[in-house]
Design a protein around this motif. Structure first.
Motif, short mmCIF file in Angstrom:
data_model
loop_
_atom_site.label_atom_id
_atom_site.label_comp_id
_atom_site.label_asym_id
_atom_site.label_seq_id
_atom_site.Cartn_x
_atom_site.Cartn_y
_atom_site.Cartn_z
N CYS A 176 23.95 9.87 187.21
CA CYS A 176 25.31 9.34 187.34
C CYS A 176 26.36 10.44 187.40
N GLY A 177 26.09 11.59 186.76
CA GLY A 177 27.06 12.67 186.75
C GLY A 177 28.07 12.59 185.64
N HIS A 178 28.02 11.55 184.81
CA HIS A 178 29.02 11.37 183.76
C HIS A 178 28.43 11.38 182.36
N CYS A 179 27.15 11.08 182.21
CA CYS A 179 26.57 10.97 180.87
C CYS A 179 26.29 12.36 180.29
N PRO A 180 26.02 12.47 178.99
CA PRO A 180 25.72 13.78 178.39
C PRO A 180 24.51 14.46 179.01
N GLY A 181 23.47 13.67 179.39
CA GLY A 181 22.30 14.29 180.00
C GLY A 181 22.64 15.00 181.29
N CYS A 182 23.44 14.37 182.13
CA CYS A 182 23.85 14.99 183.40
C CYS A 182 24.74 16.20 183.16
N HIS A 183 25.73 16.05 182.27
CA HIS A 183 26.68 17.14 182.02
C HIS A 183 25.98 18.38 181.47
N THR A 184 25.15 18.20 180.45
CA THR A 184 24.53 19.36 179.81
C THR A 184 23.52 20.03 180.74
N THR A 185 22.83 19.25 181.56
CA THR A 185 21.87 19.85 182.50
C THR A 185 22.59 20.69 183.53
N LEU A 186 23.64 20.15 184.14
CA LEU A 186 24.37 20.90 185.16
C LEU A 186 25.10 22.10 184.56
N ALA A 187 25.47 22.00 183.28
CA ALA A 187 26.16 23.12 182.61
C ALA A 187 25.18 24.17 182.10
N GLY A 188 23.88 23.86 182.14
CA GLY A 188 22.88 24.82 181.68
C GLY A 188 22.68 24.84 180.19
#
Length: 460
Positions: free
Chosen positions: A136-148
């Motif tokens: 989705c690009g909005h949940c914590p899983g997406c955010h933390t993965t893309l942020a490394g």
């Protein structure tokens, strides 16, 4: 950001493949857990957004539905047959996902430089860690993965010219642990073509017998044996990426970075579809100046002495660019290590501790030197790609090919060169640049390779 795949430019087919696999992975997780424990909570009837997503990606007319047979299949993704959906067709079908588009434990993202191999791998990792299973690009899983910063996503970016066996063994050992977030343990290896033979063998053992819920994502230019071993390739699913169209790259620069449309179009064309380089050219005046200096080389080749001078200038520019790119990181690492070893301390034993730290500082300097060498070669390769684009423009003019020039700002110079050299001469010069790139890749000393190239360009 609309979702995690928004920055994967011009790769519609790959995005469809990865979305289907993410849906399959979500269905596998759901199949191995009670409804009440499903990610996202679910509803009392056991039908949640993961069910809807998996159902959406079923083949038309498939009677199974997303949740059909959810009791089958375990929580992990065993190795299965090479290229098959993880765990074999039976377990994937039990999760309600069409086998040919299902999830598997090892993937290879291939494509030319700038096509977005690492972007695709990170986006897919984010989709696997997404709490909704959609990326989705909005949940914590997406955010933390893309942020490394996700605890279950490990990223390997080789700082030197190769990935050592020690580094790979340590990574495989860590990847065998259970995911802390309850979803997937993801290992992303950028530039997997830089694996040494021993490191490749260490990775092969893990890919052959993958730990439960561990997924390996490898990025390489191609599946040629020179880039990735045949045995590793046979156990992975390949996602081919293509060079994104310049128009798509320009649209992304305008949308995401707020760059003026005319600048974005010029940068996308000059970068030959390389997304990262296009962004750098559009935003960094120094990068544009270095490019202009490279494209001035053909006019400077007036004799043997001028050819050697041009070679020296090109090498020195690459060295300066590389030094500037790694200087800050080198200083930060050295300061952090010295602090950890007690530098500046005044207590008993502080001086003795620093004397014993010489070996660790020497090891750090060795790693930093290797990183600087790689940065220098990367900078030199970018310059050679620009130079190849110039001679390609001259060749297309000589052949009267109905294609747009790569470097619009040097089109007049390229046309003049085409009249002087004709098609055969332009082609020989283009081949000289490509041969130089291949020689450096084969570990020929960069200065020797560049000097030989400059002489070939002058002689024609």
């Amino acid at each position: 950001m609309t979702d995690v795949f928004a920055d994967l430019v011009g790769q519609d087919e790959a995005v469809v493949t990865l979305r289907r696999a993410a849906a399959s992975a979500a269905a596998l997780l759901r199949a191995g857990a009670p409804v009440a424990a499903r990610v996202g909570g679910g509803d009392p009837d056991g039908y949640d957004d993961l069910d809807a997503l998996a159902e959406q990606f079923d083949e038309p007319g498939d009677p199974r539905g997303a949740g059909a047979g959810a009791s089958g299949g375990g929580p992990g993704v065993p190795g299965g047959e090479p290229g098959a959906a993880g765990g074999g067709p039976g377990e994937v079908a039990a999760a309600g996902v069409e086998p040919g588009a299902g999830m598997t434990h090892a993937w290879i993202f291939t494509g030319p430089p700038g096509s977005g191999r690492s972007v695709a791998a990170r986006a897919f990792a984010a989709a696997l860690q997404c709490v909704h299973g959609t990326g989705c690009g909005h949940c914590p899983g997406c955010h933390t993965t893309l942020a490394g910063t996700h605890a279950d996503v490990r990223l390997v970016v080789p700082e030197g010219l190769s990935i050592s066996v020690g580094e790979m063994r340590a990574l495989v050992l860590r990847a065998a642990s259970t995911p802390s977030g309850g979803r997937w343990q993801v290992v992303i290896i950028e530039d997997a073509d830089r694996l040494t033979e021993a490191a490749g063998n260490a990775l092969l053992k893990a890919v052959e017998e993958p730990p439960p819920r561990t997924v390996f994502l490898l990025c390489a230019p191609s599946t040629h044996p020179d880039d990735i071993s045949v045995t590793i390739r046979s156990r992975c699913r390949v996602v081919p990426l293509r060079q994104p169209p310049a128009g798509a790259v320009a649209e992304m620069l305008v949308r995401r970075d707020g760059i003026a449309p005319e600048v974005a179009q010029w940068a996308a064309a000059a970068a030959q579809g390389h997304v990262g380089r296009a962004r750098r050219l559009a935003r960094d005046p120094e990068a544009r100046q270095r490019r202009e200096a490279v494209l001035a080389v053909p006019r400077r080749l007036t004799g043997v002495g001028a050819a050697f001078d041009a070679a020296s200038a090109l090498i020195e520019a690459a060295e300066a660019e590389a030094a500037a790119s790694v200087a800050e990181a080198d200083e930060t690492e050295r300061a952090a290590l010295q602090t950890a070893l007690g530098a500046g301390g005044t207590g008993r034993g502080a001086a003795g501790a620093m004397r014993g730290a010489a070996g660790q500082l020497k090891e750090l300097e060795k790693r930093q030197k290797s990183r600087a060498t790689r940065a220098q070669r990367d900078a030199l390769d970018r310059a050679l790609v620009d130079l190849a684009g110039f001679y390609r423009d001259a060749l297309t003019v000589a052949l009267r090919a109905p294609v747009a020039p790569v470097h619009t700002d040097t089109a007049t110079t390229a046309a003049a060169g085409a009249q002087k050299w004709d098609a055969e001469g332009s082609l020989r010069r283009l081949e000289a640049v490509l041969e130089c790139r291949a020689a450096i890749e084969a570990n020929v000393k960069p200065r020797i390779a560049v000097e030989a190239m400059m002489l070939s360009l002058w002689r024609g």
